[in-house]
Scaffold this motif. Structure first.
Motif, PDB file in Angstrom:
ATOM      1  N   TRP A 188       0.819  -1.206   0.000  1.00 15.23           N
ATOM      2  CA  TRP A 188       0.000   0.000   0.000  1.00 15.23           C
ATOM      3  C   TRP A 188       0.860   1.267   0.000  1.00 15.23           C
ATOM      4  CZ3 TRP A 188      -4.574   0.552  -1.682  1.00 15.23           C
ATOM      5  CH2 TRP A 188      -5.516  -0.470  -1.575  1.00 15.23           C
ATOM      6  N   GLN A 189       1.987   1.233   0.693  1.00 14.81           N
ATOM      7  CA  GLN A 189       2.885   2.398   0.633  1.00 14.81           C
ATOM      8  C   GLN A 189       3.448   2.564  -0.779  1.00 14.81           C
ATOM      9  OE1 GLN A 189       3.169   4.681   2.746  1.00 14.81           O
ATOM     10  NE2 GLN A 189       2.716   3.846   4.774  1.00 14.81           N
ATOM     11  N   ALA A 190       3.751   1.440  -1.438  1.00 19.67           N
ATOM     12  CA  ALA A 190       4.249   1.505  -2.817  1.00 19.67           C
ATOM     13  C   ALA A 190       3.161   2.051  -3.744  1.00 19.67           C
ATOM     14  CB  ALA A 190       4.681   0.121  -3.280  1.00 19.67           C
ATOM     15  N   GLU A 191       1.919   1.656  -3.515  1.00 16.78           N
ATOM     16  CA  GLU A 191       0.792   2.171  -4.303  1.00 16.78           C
ATOM     17  C   GLU A 191       0.715   3.697  -4.178  1.00 16.78           C
ATOM     18  OE1 GLU A 191      -2.917   0.989  -6.490  1.00 16.78           O
ATOM     19  OE2 GLU A 191      -0.979   0.078  -6.078  1.00 16.78           O
ATOM     20  N   ARG A 192       0.910   4.160  -2.961  1.00 20.47           N
ATOM     21  CA  ARG A 192       0.876   5.601  -2.715  1.00 20.47           C
ATOM     22  C   ARG A 192       2.018   6.301  -3.468  1.00 20.47           C
ATOM     23  NH1 ARG A 192       2.165   9.193   1.678  1.00 20.47           N
ATOM     24  NH2 ARG A 192       3.269   7.567   2.828  1.00 20.47           N
ATOM     25  N   ALA A 193       3.211   5.695  -3.419  1.00 26.95           N
ATOM     26  CA  ALA A 193       4.362   6.275  -4.125  1.00 26.95           C
ATOM     27  C   ALA A 193       4.112   6.326  -5.634  1.00 26.95           C
ATOM     28  CB  ALA A 193       5.620   5.453  -3.826  1.00 26.95           C
ATOM     29  N   LEU A 194       3.543   5.256  -6.170  1.00 27.12           N
ATOM     30  CA  LEU A 194       3.303   5.202  -7.615  1.00 27.12           C
ATOM     31  C   LEU A 194       2.245   6.220  -8.050  1.00 27.12           C
ATOM     32  CD1 LEU A 194       3.462   1.339  -8.065  1.00 27.12           C
ATOM     33  CD2 LEU A 194       5.076   3.012  -8.994  1.00 27.12           C
ATOM     34  N   CYS A 195       1.251   6.444  -7.211  1.00 20.75           N
ATOM     35  CA  CYS A 195       0.254   7.478  -7.519  1.00 20.75           C
ATOM     36  C   CYS A 195       0.913   8.854  -7.576  1.00 20.75           C
ATOM     37  CB  CYS A 195      -0.858   7.476  -6.470  1.00 20.75           C
ATOM     38  SG  CYS A 195      -1.996   6.083  -6.631  1.00 20.75           S
ATOM     39  N   HIS A 196       1.827   9.107  -6.633  1.00 17.70           N
ATOM     40  CA  HIS A 196       2.549  10.377  -6.665  1.00 17.70           C
ATOM     41  C   HIS A 196       3.397  10.486  -7.936  1.00 17.70           C
ATOM     42  CE1 HIS A 196       2.385  10.453  -1.981  1.00 17.70           C
ATOM     43  NE2 HIS A 196       1.330  11.039  -2.511  1.00 17.70           N
ATOM     44  N   LEU A 197       4.077   9.385  -8.276  1.00 27.40           N
ATOM     45  CA  LEU A 197       4.956   9.392  -9.446  1.00 27.40           C
ATOM     46  C   LEU A 197       4.161   9.556 -10.739  1.00 27.40           C
ATOM     47  CD1 LEU A 197       7.482   6.616  -8.362  1.00 27.40           C
ATOM     48  CD2 LEU A 197       7.994   9.044  -8.687  1.00 27.40           C
ATOM     49  N   LEU A 198       2.978   8.977 -10.800  1.00 30.70           N
ATOM     50  CA  LEU A 198       2.124   9.158 -11.980  1.00 30.70           C
ATOM     51  C   LEU A 198       1.747  10.624 -12.159  1.00 30.70           C
ATOM     52  CD1 LEU A 198      -0.262   6.058 -11.828  1.00 30.70           C
ATOM     53  CD2 LEU A 198       1.205   6.700 -13.750  1.00 30.70           C
ATOM     54  N   GLY A 199       1.596  11.317 -11.024  1.00 31.91           N
ATOM     55  CA  GLY A 199       1.252  12.733 -11.090  1.00 31.91           C
ATOM     56  C   GLY A 199       2.415  13.595 -11.534  1.00 31.91           C
ATOM     57  N   HIS A 200       3.633  13.247 -11.095  1.00 32.08           N
ATOM     58  CA  HIS A 200       4.802  14.075 -11.393  1.00 32.08           C
ATOM     59  C   HIS A 200       5.571  13.606 -12.632  1.00 32.08           C
ATOM     60  CE1 HIS A 200       4.164  16.100  -7.632  1.00 32.08           C
ATOM     61  NE2 HIS A 200       4.393  15.021  -6.915  1.00 32.08           N
ATOM     62  N   CYS A 201       5.610  12.310 -12.851  1.00 30.71           N
ATOM     63  CA  CYS A 201       6.371  11.743 -13.981  1.00 30.71           C
ATOM     64  C   CYS A 201       5.478  10.730 -14.704  1.00 30.71           C
ATOM     65  CB  CYS A 201       7.645  11.059 -13.490  1.00 30.71           C
ATOM     66  SG  CYS A 201       8.633  12.051 -12.345  1.00 30.71           S
ATOM     67  N   PRO A 202       4.415  11.171 -15.359  1.00 31.49           N
ATOM     68  CA  PRO A 202       3.431  10.234 -15.917  1.00 31.49           C
ATOM     69  C   PRO A 202       4.001   9.309 -16.996  1.00 31.49           C
ATOM     70  CG  PRO A 202       3.012  12.493 -16.658  1.00 31.49           C
ATOM     71  CD  PRO A 202       4.035  12.576 -15.577  1.00 31.49           C
ATOM     72  N   ASP A 203       4.860   9.826 -17.873  1.00 34.30           N
ATOM     73  CA  ASP A 203       5.376   8.987 -18.972  1.00 34.30           C
ATOM     74  C   ASP A 203       6.238   7.850 -18.446  1.00 34.30           C
ATOM     75  OD1 ASP A 203       4.047  10.572 -20.761  1.00 34.30           O
ATOM     76  OD2 ASP A 203       5.815  11.791 -21.265  1.00 34.30           O
ATOM     77  N   GLU A 204       7.246   8.195 -17.628  1.00 31.59           N
ATOM     78  CA  GLU A 204       8.162   7.163 -17.116  1.00 31.59           C
ATOM     79  C   GLU A 204       7.417   6.136 -16.265  1.00 31.59           C
ATOM     80  OE1 GLU A 204       8.528  10.434 -16.902  1.00 31.59           O
ATOM     81  OE2 GLU A 204      10.641  11.060 -16.762  1.00 31.59           O
ATOM     82  N   THR A 205       6.533   6.626 -15.402  1.00 32.62           N
ATOM     83  CA  THR A 205       5.821   5.719 -14.501  1.00 32.62           C
ATOM     84  C   THR A 205       4.837   4.851 -15.279  1.00 32.62           C
ATOM     85  OG1 THR A 205       5.954   7.438 -12.797  1.00 32.62           O
ATOM     86  CG2 THR A 205       4.474   5.594 -12.362  1.00 32.62           C
ATOM     87  N   GLY A 206       4.093   5.471 -16.196  1.00 31.41           N
ATOM     88  CA  GLY A 206       3.120   4.712 -17.000  1.00 31.41           C
ATOM     89  C   GLY A 206       3.788   3.653 -17.847  1.00 31.41           C
ATOM     90  N   ASN A 207       4.899   4.015 -18.494  1.00 27.15           N
ATOM     91  CA  ASN A 207       5.612   3.045 -19.347  1.00 27.15           C
ATOM     92  C   ASN A 207       6.125   1.866 -18.529  1.00 27.15           C
ATOM     93  OD1 ASN A 207       5.195   4.561 -21.643  1.00 27.15           O
ATOM     94  ND2 ASN A 207       7.149   5.668 -21.496  1.00 27.15           N
ATOM     95  N   HIS A 208       6.649   2.164 -17.336  1.00 29.67           N
ATOM     96  CA  HIS A 208       7.179   1.072 -16.523  1.00 29.67           C
ATOM     97  C   HIS A 208       6.057   0.154 -16.042  1.00 29.67           C
ATOM     98  CE1 HIS A 208      10.324  -0.816 -14.037  1.00 29.67           C
ATOM     99  NE2 HIS A 208       9.286  -1.123 -13.263  1.00 29.67           N
ATOM    100  N   LEU A 209       4.953   0.739 -15.593  1.00 31.27           N
ATOM    101  CA  LEU A 209       3.832  -0.082 -15.128  1.00 31.27           C
ATOM    102  C   LEU A 209       3.244  -0.912 -16.265  1.00 31.27           C
ATOM    103  CD1 LEU A 209       1.993   2.358 -12.683  1.00 31.27           C
ATOM    104  CD2 LEU A 209       3.230   0.270 -12.088  1.00 31.27           C
TER     105      LEU A 209
END
Length: 461
Positions: free
Chosen positions: A405-426
């Motif tokens: 759940w903490q990782a989920e929270r981190a990924l939500c933040h990263l999607l907001g700040h770095c959407p391309d990198e985070t989206g591509n990795h996911l």
């Protein structure tokens, strides 16, 4: 009335101020005399009274005795009695010692300190000390500038502090102030007496009722003074400080203290003694859960002392609790909005620890929480984006739900700040788990749906 073991004790009462830590001699309230007609035999020897065996009152306790058991006369300055008066054989030892404690003669004060302490070896002795002014005597003796006397006093206070029923009475009488006064002027020559002193303070600080009182009576300054002593004494001092900080009401006093408490704690966090590191970091973690202002102050002090937190993380101490507390502290500090620019150096080192501490769930959880807090802000989120694979593999995919759940929270933040990198990795790895966690939370789904309605309306014309 108090109870010590199985014995009922009626503590001495003082006329005027109850706190006897003062240069002004205390005055005990005189004991109520037992009525003659209530007593048919001597309280000590049990001899029955008659026309030849007369009744005599003890001026110390007020009870009735025969002439043999109440023959001695002593001065009782503690009752403001200048002329010598009768006291019973049971009361004489403590009555004389309390009188000596008020004397201006160092030799008599010395005897009083030693022998009152000696009386505390038995329940009967403790009863007499508490009932007839012995506690008031040793509290007042603390103002005497004599190291030998003070050592005996610290030992006496410690014995009394081991009886929980006496704690509030001791605090009211000024015992905590007296202990702190002695400790602040003590040096390492006090040896075991220092352990007694800090041991007493630790006992008081374990009481939820007395923590604030202990701080008001000067315990913080005493603890910080002892932190500069040998390792054993310093360790007990920091443990005591940790107890004080369990109550958030005490945090502001510690942070604003003119003894530089934060700086000393940060320096202790890089001590060669890992036990010391563990407790110092625990103290700082407690302080960091309070206000934004508190977290900002800790950040400022850490910078001024050479970034002690980073030093700990780079050392990777063998005591796993040290790492856990250091990362917990950093995770809390990462919530400080005004210090995000300062957080960059800390953020980059956190992700380097993910793999090495993957097998330790407690540390791994604190790391996941720290990453989630660090990624709240754009500049620090970009500092960890290159380690997205670690976050997904070791945190998101963890079997421990709290870590996921903490990782989920981190990924939500990263999607907001770095959407391309985070989206591509996911898209390559982790999307399934990420969506599963969202699906497991009706609250998250409702929030997403509610926000979608702002752009995708249900009703239109």
């Amino acid at each position: 009335m108090l109870r010590i073991d199985t014995v009922d004790v009626y503590p001495a009462q003082v006329e005027g101020r109850k706190n006897c830590f003062s240069s002004i001699p205390f005055r005990l309230a005189k004991a109520r005399w037992v009525a003659d007609y209530d007593v048919q035999a001597c309280r000590l020897c049990d001899s029955k009274f008659n026309q030849l065996r007369r009744k005599h009152h003890c001026r110390n306790c007020g009870d009735v005795f025969c002439s043999k058991c109440c023959k001695d006369k002593v001065t009782l300055p503690q009752f403001n009695i200048i002329e010598a008066e009768r006291v019973c054989d049971a009361c004489k030892p403590i009555a004389v010692l309390v009188a000596q404690s008020i004397s201006v003669q160092i030799s008599e004060q010395h005897i009083a300190a030693i022998e009152i302490g000696g009386m505390l070896q038995s329940t009967t002795g403790i009863k007499n000390v508490i009932q007839y002014g012995g506690l008031q005597a040793i509290v007042r003796l603390a103002i005497i500038e004599n190291h030998e006397i003070r050592k005996y006093l610290l030992s006496a206070f410690h014995i009394l502090a081991t009886y929980p029923s006496l704690h509030e009475y001791m605090a009211l009488t000024g015992a905590i102030k007296a202990i702190n006064f002695i400790i602040r002027d003590a040096d390492e020559s006090y040896d075991s007496a220092l352990y007694d002193g800090i041991g007493s303070l630790m006992i008081f600080c374990k009481s939820s009722k007395l923590k604030v009182q202990a701080l008001e009576d000067g315990t913080l300054k005493s603890v910080l003074h002892l932190c500069q002593m040998n390792e054993g004494t310093a360790l007990l001092a920091v443990r005591t400080l940790s107890l004080i900080l369990e109550d958030q009401a005490n945090h502001a006093s510690v942070i604003t203290d003119d003894e530089n408490a934060l700086q000393k704690l940060l320096k202790l966090s890089i001590s060669s003694d890992e036990q010391m590191q563990e407790i110092a970091l625990k103290c700082l973690s407690n302080l960091s859960i309070g206000s934004e202002w508190a977290r900002h102050r800790i950040f400022q002090e850490d910078f001024s002392t050479g970034k002690c937190i980073i030093t700990v993380l780079k050392q990777r101490p063998s005591n796993i609790q040290v790492m856990r507390n250091a990362i917990c502290l950093l995770a809390n500090l990462a919530c400080s909005q005004q210090d995000q620019d300062c957080l960059l150096d800390y953020a980059t080192i956190i992700t380097t620890l993910i793999v090495d501490y993957n097998q330790c769930e407690d540390v791994s959880y604190q790391l996941a929480r720290c990453v989630a807090n660090v990624t709240r802000y754009e500049n620090t989120a970009k500092a960890v984006i290159n380690d997205l694979e670690k976050i997904v593999r070791y945190h998101l995919m963890s079997q421990n739900e709290k870590i996921s759940w903490q990782a989920e929270r981190a990924l939500c933040h990263l999607l907001g700040h770095c959407p391309d990198e985070t989206g591509n990795h996911l898209a390559r790895n982790g999307a399934k788990k990420f969506i599963e966690l969202i699906a497991q939370s009706p609250e998250i789904l409702q929030s997403i749906t509610a926000n979608l309605k702002l752009s995708a309306t249900e009703l239109e014309t």
